[in-house]
Design an enzyme around this catalytic site. Structure first.
Site, PDB file in Angstrom:
ATOM      1  N   ALA A  37       1.776  -4.671  -4.017  1.00 36.87           N
ATOM      2  CA  ALA A  37       0.521  -4.132  -3.477  1.00 36.87           C
ATOM      3  C   ALA A  37       0.699  -2.673  -3.042  1.00 36.87           C
ATOM      4  O   ALA A  37      -0.193  -1.850  -3.229  1.00 36.87           O
ATOM      5  CB  ALA A  37       0.033  -4.982  -2.309  1.00 36.87           C
ATOM      6  N   HIS A  38       1.867  -2.346  -2.485  1.00 47.12           N
ATOM      7  CA  HIS A  38       2.148  -0.946  -2.140  1.00 47.12           C
ATOM      8  C   HIS A  38       2.093  -0.087  -3.399  1.00 47.12           C
ATOM      9  O   HIS A  38       1.478   0.970  -3.430  1.00 47.12           O
ATOM     10  CB  HIS A  38       3.544  -0.817  -1.509  1.00 47.12           C
ATOM     11  CG  HIS A  38       3.572  -1.002  -0.027  1.00 47.12           C
ATOM     12  ND1 HIS A  38       3.490  -2.240   0.554  1.00 47.12           N
ATOM     13  CD2 HIS A  38       3.653  -0.118   1.001  1.00 47.12           C
ATOM     14  CE1 HIS A  38       3.550  -2.102   1.885  1.00 47.12           C
ATOM     15  NE2 HIS A  38       3.645  -0.818   2.174  1.00 47.12           N
ATOM     16  N   GLU A  39       2.760  -0.582  -4.447  1.00 46.53           N
ATOM     17  CA  GLU A  39       2.843   0.181  -5.692  1.00 46.53           C
ATOM     18  C   GLU A  39       1.449   0.385  -6.280  1.00 46.53           C
ATOM     19  O   GLU A  39       1.073   1.492  -6.664  1.00 46.53           O
ATOM     20  CB  GLU A  39       3.738  -0.590  -6.678  1.00 46.53           C
ATOM     21  CG  GLU A  39       4.373   0.288  -7.701  1.00 46.53           C
ATOM     22  CD  GLU A  39       5.310  -0.494  -8.617  1.00 46.53           C
ATOM     23  OE1 GLU A  39       5.725  -1.620  -8.250  1.00 46.53           O
ATOM     24  OE2 GLU A  39       5.594   0.028  -9.706  1.00 46.53           O
ATOM     25  N   GLU A  91       6.677   3.571   1.844  1.00 46.31           N
ATOM     26  CA  GLU A  91       5.928   3.570   3.107  1.00 46.31           C
ATOM     27  C   GLU A  91       5.520   4.942   3.603  1.00 46.31           C
ATOM     28  O   GLU A  91       4.438   5.099   4.173  1.00 46.31           O
ATOM     29  CB  GLU A  91       6.733   2.833   4.186  1.00 46.31           C
ATOM     30  CG  GLU A  91       5.867   2.140   5.220  1.00 46.31           C
ATOM     31  CD  GLU A  91       5.093   0.949   4.655  1.00 46.31           C
ATOM     32  OE1 GLU A  91       4.078   1.183   3.979  1.00 46.31           O
ATOM     33  OE2 GLU A  91       5.506  -0.199   4.888  1.00 46.31           O
TER      34      GLU A  91
END
Lengths: 201, 298
Positions: A37-39, A91
């Site tokens: 999801a970060h990516e 992050e």
């Protein structure tokens, strides 16, 4: 170890009060994001695409829950944190791009994130790893879910929470890290440990 | 044709094992964690241990998985040499994993490493992974369900030491691995060390030690002493529960096993288990009697 109760959106002014070792509880909206999801969020942002929800002032939770589908609704069964260091590679950009001021995970984060948190005024808080049913107690309901194609652990769960915690402040806006301090103290003890085991480090 | 054993009984029992493992800690682990909570003096670790004890208590009462990472599915299957003929045990255990994923529920944790994508039911290529062994003279089938969490697994390590580094090299590698892991594998941890054999053998022996009850020492006094010394040394690091700083709660136990080594190599495998040490074992007898060794059936 001061204790604070916050309701989202949580501002930069709010988080600047916090020091490592303090305990916070969050009410309002928390969303989950692990590696994928970060990516995806960062890739979409780069292409100028809109996020499914506005992340600003919310808390991002490193978590892949156990869920149960009941009719059209989702129920969170267990929802403890995952290891945060895997997200160090995303992050700093993530909190900058989406103006997220609170990160929740476990095990602490590395120097790159510590630096970003000092510059951008954000904090890292640790929930007890594996304490998934205590975590689930603080989650009132699933508000939305997005990116289900990533699978239920990796997708984006938008959660309504009430007194979600205890969350122990592990990295504060001064650039202090509880985990770094513990690691430094452990290193300082290596001489003694070596003596005890009759080895040298 | 010889009659073969009842696969439905094996499947149903294995689903129960996975449910036990995910929702209730074995007694030795829950008792040790409670004692550790009493003994810890640093406030941050003590607070974490309090949450841990509260958490596994609620999990057991409500039959809910104690941790959202319900692990990748691993089984240890020990076949008594006098147990009746079993056909298709692999397929049976795969079915049990898929069923438990829905029924417990457990998080789908089998991801294709090449093309991505979660299989959705904890089965996939070589997963669940099944370790087989034979038990001479026994008439029962012993199955251990060992759903293994990813966070602690990521901190496992292998060293191919030079034989000249000897025991000192082994001790140093174990401590170095713990220093590297810090709070990431969800301490208090259990450390399983395998020595000798070969790269895969060292890790496999190490992981198998995680099945041993806490506090049980190796039958060889030299190895038993090494287990105790390493446990003490690991707790001296002061990482504590969840790496928040604690004086007695970095590790619950250290277990060691060795195999003879090749003259040229000294492999050391360090395997790490988080506090949520989920394992459940049963024995199935030829008369279809089922005995749970780690848990009590309600």
């Amino acid at each position: 170890m001061a204790e604070y109760h916050f309701t989202t959106p949580i501002s930069k002014e709010d988080v600047q009060k916090l020091k490592i070792g303090d305990v916070i509880y969050i009410s309002g909206i928390v969303f989950t994001a692990r590696d994928e999801a970060h990516e995806r969020a960062l890739e979409m942002a780069e292409k100028g695409e809109k996020m499914p929800i506005d992340f600003e002032g919310l808390a991002v939770y490193h978590c892949g829950p156990v869920v149960r589908q009941v009719g059209d609704d989702w129920e969170i069964v267990a929802a403890g944190p995952t290891t945060s260091t895997r997200l160090d590679m995303f992050e700093d950009e993530f909190i900058k791009e989406f103006k997220v001021n609170v990160v929740i995970g476990k095990g602490g984060m590395g120097a790159r994130t510590v630096k970003a948190m000092k510059e951008l005024k954000a904090v890292y808080t640790a929930f007890v790893g594996g304490a998934a049913v205590v975590a689930a107690k603080g989650i009132k309901r699933v508000k939305e879910v997005h990116w289900l194609d990533l699978g239920t652990p990796e997708c984006l769960w938008v959660l309504e929470v009430e007194k979600f915690g205890p969350l122990i402040v592990g990295i504060d806006t001064n650039g202090d890290s509880l985990f770094q301090n513990v690691a430094d103290e452990a290193k300082a003890k290596l001489g003694k440990i070596g003596e005890f085991l009759d080895i040298t480090f | 044709m010889t009659e073969t054993f009842d696969n439905n009984l094996i499947e149903d029992t294995t689903v129960k094992l996975l449910k036990f493992a995910a929702t209730q800690l074995p007694n030795d682990v829950s008792e040790a964690l409670k004692k550790m909570y009493e003994a810890e003096t640093k406030p941050t670790s003590k607070a974490a241990l309090k949450t841990i004890v509260e958490n596994f208590g609620i999990a057991e009462e409500t039959s809910t998985p104690m941790c959202q990472d319900t692990g990748i599915h691993i089984y240890y299957v020990n076949i008594g040499e006098n147990f009746p003929k079993v056909v298709g045990i692999e397929e049976t255990l795969r079915k049990a994993s898929a069923r438990a994923t829905k029924e417990v529920p457990m998080r789908p944790n089998a991801v294709n490493p090449i093309v991505g994508g979660n299989s959705g039911d904890n089965t996939g290529r070589h997963i669940p992974f099944i370790n087989y062994d034979f038990i001479p003279g026994a008439d029962y089938l012993e199955i251990t369900a060992f759903p293994k969490g990813g966070g602690s697994e990521n901190m496992c390590a292998l060293a191919m030491l030079k034989p000249g580094q000897g025991i000192k090299g082994i001790k140093k590698f174990v401590i170095d691995s713990i220093m590297n892991a810090g709070g990431q594998p969800c301490p208090p941890v259990i450390v399983g060390v395998g020595i000798g054999g070969g790269a895969d053998i060292a890790l496999k022996l190490g992981k198998k030690q995680l099945m041993r009850p806490l506090g049980q020492r190796h039958s060889d006094p030299k190895i038993a002493q090494l287990e105790e010394d390493l446990l003490k040394a690991i707790n001296m690091t002061g990482f504590g529960s969840m790496g928040l700083g604690g004086d007695v709660s970095t590790a619950l136990d250290v277990k060691i096993e060795y195999a003879h080594r090749h003259p040229a190599s000294l492999p050391v495998g360090v395997t790490i288990q988080c506090w949520a040490a989920r394992r459940a074992t049963c024995r199935i007898y030829p008369d279809k009697r089922v005995e749970f060794l780690t848990h009590k059936e309600a």
